[in-house]
Design an enzyme around this catalytic site. Structure first.
Site, mmCIF file in Angstrom:
data_model
loop_
_atom_site.group_PDB
_atom_site.id
_atom_site.type_symbol
_atom_site.label_atom_id
_atom_site.label_comp_id
_atom_site.label_asym_id
_atom_site.label_seq_id
_atom_site.Cartn_x
_atom_site.Cartn_y
_atom_site.Cartn_z
ATOM 1 N N HIS A 70 2.202 4.790 9.168
ATOM 2 C CA HIS A 70 1.239 4.467 8.105
ATOM 3 C C HIS A 70 -0.195 4.516 8.633
ATOM 4 O O HIS A 70 -1.069 5.173 8.045
ATOM 5 C CB HIS A 70 1.548 3.072 7.562
ATOM 6 C CG HIS A 70 0.616 2.624 6.486
ATOM 7 N ND1 HIS A 70 0.892 2.804 5.153
ATOM 8 C CD2 HIS A 70 -0.602 2.010 6.535
ATOM 9 C CE1 HIS A 70 -0.113 2.319 4.430
ATOM 10 N NE2 HIS A 70 -1.026 1.826 5.256
ATOM 11 N N GLU A 71 -0.434 3.833 9.747
ATOM 12 C CA GLU A 71 -1.793 3.776 10.281
ATOM 13 C C GLU A 71 -2.225 5.125 10.859
ATOM 14 O O GLU A 71 -3.412 5.447 10.847
ATOM 15 C CB GLU A 71 -1.891 2.680 11.350
ATOM 16 C CG GLU A 71 -1.579 1.280 10.844
ATOM 17 C CD GLU A 71 -2.456 0.851 9.676
ATOM 18 O OE1 GLU A 71 -3.587 1.356 9.566
ATOM 19 O OE2 GLU A 71 -1.996 0.016 8.872
ATOM 20 N N HIS A 124 -4.003 7.019 8.164
ATOM 21 C CA HIS A 124 -5.411 6.649 8.058
ATOM 22 C C HIS A 124 -6.216 7.243 9.220
ATOM 23 O O HIS A 124 -7.285 7.829 9.024
ATOM 24 C CB HIS A 124 -5.573 5.125 8.105
ATOM 25 C CG HIS A 124 -4.964 4.405 6.936
ATOM 26 N ND1 HIS A 124 -5.175 4.778 5.635
ATOM 27 C CD2 HIS A 124 -4.162 3.305 6.891
ATOM 28 C CE1 HIS A 124 -4.542 3.944 4.830
ATOM 29 N NE2 HIS A 124 -3.907 3.049 5.565
#
Length: 368
Positions: free
Chosen positions: A26-27, A30
């Protein structure tokens, strides 16, 4: 914690490793899109709280693992906190603003935020595709071969030979689609569209209810129609077909999550059905105890949930940031820093309340 289904060490290890992997994915979404747009990144953290260990790379990014393995964050230059709410950005020089997230164009900020949930969904689709590429899929036409006596289908007048076209307005393409839709509506009355002798017929069906029961005695209702299919065919898929099937599976599960959330909002389902951290830990251990493939499949399911939940329009979540950006696009300027801070505080309070409720659900269920 009751670990009868899986050993304590296996349960904890499988959860920490699995959830940390999902958080990293997920990170990384980003992080990678932020890097693409030239954003300066201060830190990349797995977990929250005090840093256990880490290192700083040549770009000045602090990579760290923290004490509480229940999330993670990428902290951009200019962030006040891990939630990416802007800090004291007014005092930055023109040169510093060039690589500051909060001074990037609106569309770039939106893509950076959206990339986290998106990559969770993409990762799940890829995992499903890997299974379909390896094992193929079993496909049966959505045609009723038999109708169980005294079932919801029989009471609604469904007959062998009927082709089911839609359930509750959702199109059916395969027999497996029927079960995926029906299970979302236990005990509910809805419309099932069938084709009989080339004529569409809308049947009003009240689905039956059965229950899944976990090892703590918790019962989760699901709908049942009471029909069986004819012979199924095993289909071998190539890479492109497997990816398409993985995407189809992911979209289907996203729809199921939103339908379930909607039912909870309307009071059709109880929030007691929602599992909190303790239940997720236990389920992860149970999946790991059943084998590596079951564990990977379960992580893919959690990845979808992680992606969808993060898109909810709640400040402190990615969806909350996207909501602020939508408001900014409509009004032509960002919300004031005070308004955003109040939004983050309200969102944090809401999430903490939700965590307390689902954790109490877990404790109550495990004490039974």
């Amino acid at each position: 914690m009751d670990t009868e289904g899986a050993g304590l060490m296996l349960t904890l290890l499988s959860f920490v490793v699995g959830f940390s992997l999902l958080v990293f994915i997920h990170e990384w979404g980003h992080y990678s899109v932020a890097r693409l747009f030239g954003v300066r990144i201060d830190s990349f953290a797995i977990g929250f709280g005090r840093e256990l260990f880490g290192w700083t790379d040549k770009r000045g990014v602090r990579w760290k693992f923290c004490m509480l393995p229940l999330g993670g964050y990428v902290k951009f230059h200019g962030d006040q906190s891990a939630a990416s709410n802007p800090g004291a950005v007014e005092g930055l020089s023109e040169e510093e603003r060039k690589d500051c997230f909060h001074f990037k164009p609106l569309w770039q900020r939106a893509l950076i935020v959206f990339a986290g949930p998106a990559i969770n969904l993409i990762a799940a689709a890829v995992v499903f595709a890997g299974f379909y590429l390896t094992y193929g899929i079993t496909v049966a036409e959505p045609v009723v071969a038999t109708v169980q006596p005294d079932s919801a289908a029989e009471q609604a007048g469904m007959l062998p030979g009927d082709r089911i076209l839609a359930v509750s307005g959702e199109t059916v393409e395969r027999f497996t689609d029927i079960g995926s839709l029906v299970r979302l509506y236990p005990g509910r009355e809805t419309t099932v569209l069938v084709e009989r002798d080339r004529t569409p017929i809308a049947l009003t069906v009240t689905f039956g209810t059965r229950y899944l029961e976990d090892r703590f005695g918790n019962r989760y209702p699901y709908g049942i129609l009471g029909v069986a299919s004819g012979p199924a065919t095993r289909v071998t898929l190539g890479p492109i077909e497997a990816l398409a099937e993985g995407g189809r599976q992911t979209v289907s599960m996203i729809q199921s999550i939103f339908i379930t959330l909607g039912q909870m909002v309307m009071g059709i389902r109880s929030i007691e059905e929602v599992g909190g951290p303790l239940r997720i830990v236990t389920m992860t251990g149970d999946a790991a105890a059943q084998g590596l493939e079951n564990w990977i499949w379960f992580l893919a399911l959690i990845s979808i949930n992680l992606g969808v939940v993060n898109l909810l329009p709640i400040p402190v979540l990615d969806g909350g940031h996207l909501m602020f950006y939508a408001i900014e696009a409509l009004k032509g300027s960002p919300l004031s820093q005070r308004a955003q801070e109040l939004g983050y505080m309200a969102g944090l309070a809401l999430m903490l309340l939700f965590m307390v409720v689902v954790t109490l659900n877990d404790l109550q269920s495990m004490a039974l």
